[in-house]
Design a protein around this motif. Structure first.
Motif, PDB file in Angstrom:
ATOM      1  N   SER A 141      -4.233 -12.771 -10.585  1.00  0.00           N
ATOM      2  CA  SER A 141      -2.976 -13.300 -10.480  1.00  0.00           C
ATOM      3  C   SER A 141      -2.360 -13.261 -11.740  1.00  0.00           C
ATOM      4  N   SER A 146       4.302  -9.523  -7.074  1.00  0.00           N
ATOM      5  CA  SER A 146       4.823 -10.424  -6.065  1.00  0.00           C
ATOM      6  C   SER A 146       5.114  -9.405  -4.916  1.00  0.00           C
ATOM      7  N   LEU A 147       5.553 -10.137  -3.715  1.00  0.00           N
ATOM      8  CA  LEU A 147       5.685  -9.506  -2.634  1.00  0.00           C
ATOM      9  C   LEU A 147       7.128 -10.122  -2.102  1.00  0.00           C
ATOM     10  N   HIS A 150       8.283 -13.135  -4.131  1.00  0.00           N
ATOM     11  CA  HIS A 150       7.633 -14.203  -3.989  1.00  0.00           C
ATOM     12  C   HIS A 150       6.093 -14.059  -4.667  1.00  0.00           C
ATOM     13  N   ASN A 151       5.847 -14.876  -5.843  1.00  0.00           N
ATOM     14  CA  ASN A 151       4.474 -14.442  -6.433  1.00  0.00           C
ATOM     15  C   ASN A 151       3.306 -14.355  -5.530  1.00  0.00           C
ATOM     16  N   PHE A 152       2.351 -13.466  -5.723  1.00  0.00           N
ATOM     17  CA  PHE A 152       1.306 -13.083  -4.948  1.00  0.00           C
ATOM     18  C   PHE A 152       0.011 -13.205  -5.774  1.00  0.00           C
ATOM     19  N   HIS A 154      -3.878 -13.231  -5.803  1.00  0.00           N
ATOM     20  CA  HIS A 154      -4.735 -12.457  -5.010  1.00  0.00           C
ATOM     21  C   HIS A 154      -5.860 -11.948  -5.788  1.00  0.00           C
ATOM     22  N   LEU A 173      -7.315 -12.865  -0.153  1.00  0.00           N
ATOM     23  CA  LEU A 173      -6.868 -14.106  -0.750  1.00  0.00           C
ATOM     24  C   LEU A 173      -8.050 -14.979  -1.351  1.00  0.00           C
ATOM     25  N   ASP A 260       7.241  -5.963  -8.322  1.00  0.00           N
ATOM     26  CA  ASP A 260       7.510  -6.605  -7.198  1.00  0.00           C
ATOM     27  C   ASP A 260       7.420  -5.686  -5.983  1.00  0.00           C
ATOM     28  N   LEU A 264       2.889  -6.264   1.725  1.00  0.00           N
ATOM     29  CA  LEU A 264       1.652  -6.110   1.329  1.00  0.00           C
ATOM     30  C   LEU A 264       1.192  -4.641   1.478  1.00  0.00           C
ATOM     31  N   TYR A 267       1.979  -2.537  -1.372  1.00  0.00           N
ATOM     32  CA  TYR A 267       1.027  -2.738  -2.615  1.00  0.00           C
ATOM     33  C   TYR A 267      -0.240  -2.093  -2.287  1.00  0.00           C
TER      34      TYR A 267
END
Length: 308
Positions: A141, A146-147, A150-152, A154, A173, A260, A264, A267
């Motif tokens: 974290s 971010s995705l 939005h903060n991701f 994980h 997650l 960013d 998913l 990423y």
């Protein structure tokens, strides 16, 4: 002294599918020396030139940023020289011309030949091929991924074979048994077999599912190794290996220029590429592991229904 002719023979025998032991013996060198030249993939004369060439002159065209580049390579020596060069062009605008790329690429090649192979972190005790793997859930974290803006928050299930240091990982997650099961099985299918033992570095994910965890391991003919404490050296090196992955990921994000991702999927593709870079020099040792791994079952473990 090992000659170019001997190394050419070694590489020829290896390309024909001969084992390292056989190829080295038929080339007139011991297995340890054979492994060195196999991993470097360079002739002794090329190594000598790389070592003797002085790059640090007053007019060194890449001297301004070489120190930083070297620190990046020590973490991930599979980084592409052109990607690193592009990063420095972005960070030092107007001062690095495209004509310096060839010089930088030669410097990176020289560094890999003389210093790169010595930076691998291996587990301190002797580990035999195909015998042991380790895993850990790493909370990423703090990396600020971010995705789509939005903060991701994980985790990555990080898997390592302790003989070859070959590694892989999967995004999750939560740190729970379903994630442990999915992450471990994906790793085993990525390498095409299962080791004799597996040890998670934390037991939290299996604490409430001991029967299921045992069934999962039995499905892949893996023996449990959860009742023996690590030695201080083992514990430090295991953590260092996991931390090394986190540093390499942070580095890759810096080079990318943005944390960013559109999705998913994008990423996860980025992570796969990172693991490919990190594993480049481990492929020969991975082959040693794959030769003795247990065969995979026809199907993956199905979950709680298979634990009864």
């Amino acid at each position: 002294m090992i000659t170019d002719i001997q190394v050419r023979k070694l590489l020829k025998f290896l390309s024909q599918g001969k084992s390292l032991e056989t190829a080295a013996a038929r080339s007139g060198m011991d297995e340890k020396t054979g492994r060195k030249y196999r991993n470097l993939n360079m002739l002794p004369s090329d190594i000598k030139v790389a070592r003797s060439r002085s790059w640090r002159t007053r007019n060194d065209p890449v001297g301004e940023f070489w120190g930083t580049a070297e620190s990046f390579l020590k973490i991930n020596d599979g980084l592409e020289a052109k990607l690193l060069f592009t990063y420095f062009q972005r960070e030092i605008p107007g001062r690095i011309g495209g004509g310096q790329l060839r010089t930088f690429q030669r410097r990176v090649k020289s560094w890999r030949a003389t210093e790169g192979a010595g930076h691998e972190v291996f587990f301190p005790k002797r580990h035999d091929p195909g015998k042991m793997s380790r895993s850990s859930f790493r909370n990423l974290s703090e990396l600020g991924v971010s995705l789509a803006g939005h903060n991701f928050d994980h985790l990555v299930f990080h898997f390592v074979l302790t003989y070859s240091n070959w590694e892989t990982g999967s995004v999750f997650l939560a740190e729970d048994f379903p994630s442990l099961s999915a992450g471990l099985q994906k790793s085993l299918w990525d390498i095409g077999g299962s080791p004799k033992f597996h040890r998670p570095d934390k037991l939290d994910a299996m604490a409430d599912k001991p029967a299921e965890f045992k069934a999962l391991l039995n499905h892949y003919r893996i023996s449990e190794l959860t009742n023996r404490a690590d030695s201080p050296d083992d514990k430090q090196t295991v953590e260092q290996r996991h931390r090394h992955f986190e540093m390499a990921l942070n580095q890759a994000l810096i080079l990318r220029g943005s944390r960013d991702f559109d999705s998913l999927t994008e990423y996860e593709k980025f992570l796969r590429r990172l693991f490919e870079q990190l594993n480049q020099k481990r492929l020969y040792r991975l082959q040693d592991e794959q030769a003795v791994l247990h065969r995979l079952p026809r199907e993956k473990w199905g979950g709680e229904d298979d634990a009864s």
